[in-house]
Design a protein around this motif. Sequence first.
Motif, mmCIF file in Angstrom:
data_model
loop_
_atom_site.group_PDB
_atom_site.id
_atom_site.type_symbol
_atom_site.label_atom_id
_atom_site.label_comp_id
_atom_site.label_asym_id
_atom_site.label_seq_id
_atom_site.Cartn_x
_atom_site.Cartn_y
_atom_site.Cartn_z
ATOM 1 N N LEU A 35 -64.314 -19.529 24.375
ATOM 2 C CA LEU A 35 -63.813 -18.800 25.541
ATOM 3 C C LEU A 35 -64.252 -19.500 26.824
ATOM 4 C CD1 LEU A 35 -62.367 -16.281 26.712
ATOM 5 C CD2 LEU A 35 -64.618 -15.162 26.699
ATOM 6 N N GLU A 36 -65.494 -19.913 26.867
ATOM 7 C CA GLU A 36 -66.003 -20.611 28.046
ATOM 8 C C GLU A 36 -65.193 -21.878 28.309
ATOM 9 O OE1 GLU A 36 -70.253 -22.189 29.827
ATOM 10 O OE2 GLU A 36 -69.991 -22.134 27.649
ATOM 11 N N LYS A 37 -64.980 -22.686 27.284
ATOM 12 C CA LYS A 37 -64.192 -23.919 27.439
ATOM 13 C C LYS A 37 -62.779 -23.608 27.920
ATOM 14 C CE LYS A 37 -66.527 -26.397 23.751
ATOM 15 N NZ LYS A 37 -66.377 -26.870 22.369
ATOM 16 N N LEU A 38 -62.154 -22.595 27.322
ATOM 17 C CA LEU A 38 -60.794 -22.217 27.698
ATOM 18 C C LEU A 38 -60.715 -21.812 29.168
ATOM 19 C CD1 LEU A 38 -57.835 -21.392 26.782
ATOM 20 C CD2 LEU A 38 -58.806 -19.104 26.503
ATOM 21 N N LEU A 39 -61.613 -20.935 29.579
ATOM 22 C CA LEU A 39 -61.569 -20.420 30.947
ATOM 23 C C LEU A 39 -61.940 -21.488 31.974
ATOM 24 C CD1 LEU A 39 -63.075 -16.877 30.350
ATOM 25 C CD2 LEU A 39 -60.680 -17.467 30.760
ATOM 26 N N ILE A 40 -63.000 -22.207 31.721
ATOM 27 C CA ILE A 40 -63.400 -23.242 32.677
ATOM 28 C C ILE A 40 -62.338 -24.333 32.740
ATOM 29 C CG2 ILE A 40 -65.101 -25.060 33.129
ATOM 30 C CD1 ILE A 40 -67.244 -23.029 32.212
ATOM 31 N N GLY A 41 -61.775 -24.669 31.587
ATOM 32 C CA GLY A 41 -60.725 -25.679 31.544
ATOM 33 C C GLY A 41 -59.471 -25.286 32.298
ATOM 34 N N PHE A 48 -65.326 -16.171 33.312
ATOM 35 C CA PHE A 48 -66.372 -16.278 32.293
ATOM 36 C C PHE A 48 -67.679 -15.690 32.804
ATOM 37 C CE2 PHE A 48 -69.640 -18.470 29.799
ATOM 38 C CZ PHE A 48 -69.240 -18.060 28.538
ATOM 39 N N GLU A 49 -67.991 -15.893 34.054
ATOM 40 C CA GLU A 49 -69.209 -15.308 34.631
ATOM 41 C C GLU A 49 -69.164 -13.787 34.560
ATOM 42 O OE1 GLU A 49 -69.702 -16.905 38.576
ATOM 43 O OE2 GLU A 49 -69.809 -18.967 37.818
ATOM 44 N N VAL A 50 -68.002 -13.215 34.838
ATOM 45 C CA VAL A 50 -67.840 -11.756 34.749
ATOM 46 C C VAL A 50 -68.021 -11.302 33.303
ATOM 47 C CG1 VAL A 50 -66.164 -9.868 34.958
ATOM 48 C CG2 VAL A 50 -66.408 -11.536 36.808
ATOM 49 N N PHE A 51 -67.375 -12.004 32.387
ATOM 50 C CA PHE A 51 -67.488 -11.670 30.964
ATOM 51 C C PHE A 51 -68.945 -11.695 30.510
ATOM 52 C CE2 PHE A 51 -67.833 -13.234 26.590
ATOM 53 C CZ PHE A 51 -67.153 -12.241 25.904
ATOM 54 N N MET A 52 -69.653 -12.756 30.862
ATOM 55 C CA MET A 52 -71.051 -12.875 30.453
ATOM 56 C C MET A 52 -71.899 -11.763 31.063
ATOM 57 S SD MET A 52 -71.303 -15.314 28.285
ATOM 58 C CE MET A 52 -73.053 -15.665 28.252
ATOM 59 N N ALA A 53 -71.663 -11.463 32.315
ATOM 60 C CA ALA A 53 -72.446 -10.420 32.970
ATOM 61 C C ALA A 53 -72.179 -9.050 32.346
ATOM 62 C CB ALA A 53 -72.130 -10.387 34.463
ATOM 63 N N TYR A 54 -70.920 -8.767 32.070
ATOM 64 C CA TYR A 54 -70.574 -7.437 31.573
ATOM 65 C C TYR A 54 -70.864 -7.285 30.085
ATOM 66 C CZ TYR A 54 -68.209 -3.020 30.962
ATOM 67 O OH TYR A 54 -67.953 -1.714 30.682
ATOM 68 N N CYS A 55 -70.458 -8.234 29.299
ATOM 69 C CA CYS A 55 -70.570 -8.089 27.847
ATOM 70 C C CYS A 55 -71.919 -8.509 27.298
ATOM 71 C CB CYS A 55 -69.467 -8.877 27.150
ATOM 72 S SG CYS A 55 -67.839 -8.161 27.421
ATOM 73 N N LEU A 56 -72.565 -9.466 27.920
ATOM 74 C CA LEU A 56 -73.831 -9.939 27.384
ATOM 75 C C LEU A 56 -75.018 -9.595 28.257
ATOM 76 C CD1 LEU A 56 -72.710 -13.375 25.963
ATOM 77 C CD2 LEU A 56 -72.807 -11.164 24.822
ATOM 78 N N LEU A 97 -61.981 -8.995 33.038
ATOM 79 C CA LEU A 97 -62.458 -8.551 31.732
ATOM 80 C C LEU A 97 -61.307 -8.279 30.764
ATOM 81 C CD1 LEU A 97 -65.437 -6.266 32.739
ATOM 82 C CD2 LEU A 97 -65.550 -8.409 31.442
ATOM 83 N N THR A 98 -60.209 -7.773 31.265
ATOM 84 C CA THR A 98 -59.041 -7.546 30.410
ATOM 85 C C THR A 98 -58.574 -8.860 29.806
ATOM 86 O OG1 THR A 98 -58.358 -5.590 31.647
ATOM 87 C CG2 THR A 98 -56.654 -6.704 30.352
ATOM 88 N N LEU A 99 -58.449 -9.884 30.635
ATOM 89 C CA LEU A 99 -58.042 -11.193 30.128
ATOM 90 C C LEU A 99 -59.074 -11.741 29.150
ATOM 91 C CD1 LEU A 99 -56.196 -14.034 31.626
ATOM 92 C CD2 LEU A 99 -58.510 -14.557 30.856
ATOM 93 N N CYS A 100 -60.349 -11.647 29.482
ATOM 94 C CA CYS A 100 -61.407 -12.175 28.608
ATOM 95 C C CYS A 100 -61.429 -11.461 27.261
ATOM 96 C CB CYS A 100 -62.766 -12.060 29.283
ATOM 97 S SG CYS A 100 -62.977 -13.190 30.675
ATOM 98 N N ARG A 101 -61.286 -10.149 27.261
ATOM 99 C CA ARG A 101 -61.260 -9.403 25.988
ATOM 100 C C ARG A 101 -60.074 -9.821 25.131
ATOM 101 N NH1 ARG A 101 -62.403 -4.386 29.297
ATOM 102 N NH2 ARG A 101 -64.668 -4.206 29.222
ATOM 103 N N THR A 102 -58.930 -9.988 25.765
ATOM 104 C CA THR A 102 -57.741 -10.422 25.024
ATOM 105 C C THR A 102 -57.991 -11.785 24.392
ATOM 106 O OG1 THR A 102 -56.279 -9.172 26.479
ATOM 107 C CG2 THR A 102 -55.286 -10.982 25.238
ATOM 108 N N GLU A 103 -58.538 -12.707 25.155
ATOM 109 C CA GLU A 103 -58.776 -14.060 24.656
ATOM 110 C C GLU A 103 -59.867 -14.103 23.591
ATOM 111 O OE1 GLU A 103 -56.974 -16.709 25.024
ATOM 112 O OE2 GLU A 103 -55.626 -15.677 26.394
ATOM 113 N N ILE A 104 -60.966 -13.361 23.786
ATOM 114 C CA ILE A 104 -62.043 -13.414 22.793
ATOM 115 C C ILE A 104 -61.581 -12.799 21.477
ATOM 116 C CG2 ILE A 104 -63.298 -11.276 23.341
ATOM 117 C CD1 ILE A 104 -65.044 -14.582 22.656
ATOM 118 N N HIS A 105 -60.776 -11.756 21.541
ATOM 119 C CA HIS A 105 -60.241 -11.175 20.303
ATOM 120 C C HIS A 105 -59.298 -12.158 19.607
ATOM 121 C CE1 HIS A 105 -61.793 -7.264 21.725
ATOM 122 N NE2 HIS A 105 -61.942 -7.080 20.441
#
Length: 131
Positions: A35-41, A48-56, A97-105
């Motif tokens: 996910l990190e590679k996809l988003l940063i790329g 990704f920063e939002v995802f990490m802060a919220y989910c982890l 977060l909606t986009l990140c959840r979709t992608e991580i799933h």
Amino acid sequence: INPSQVQAARPGRTPEQEFDAQWVRLLLEESVRDLEKLLIGSGKKKYFEVFMAYCLGAAPERDASRSVLAGEAPQEETYRGIAARLKLKEGDVRNYLTLCRTEIHRILRDRIRATVLSESEVDDELKRLVG
């Protein structure tokens, strides 16, 4: 699982339970890296920063499987808190977060699909992981 990453079963766990726990941990670690590679790329580092802060959250020892798979947040993190800390609008945090959840799933499904024989087994495995 790489044999060098396998640890002895923790007290109260069978070797099978420990293997499953380690498999889930590695599956999630690899999926989060993807996910990190996809988003940063694609120029979405802030997502990704939002995802990490919220989910982890800030605590690396927390149970990432529940937060990543079920969208649970650390108790101390809120959309508003993350928005303020990362200088975003609260609505942007929700959208990211909606986009990140979709992608991580999607990433998790693809990784699981590579280990099972049918799509129904992918669904079963995801249900087992979420609990």
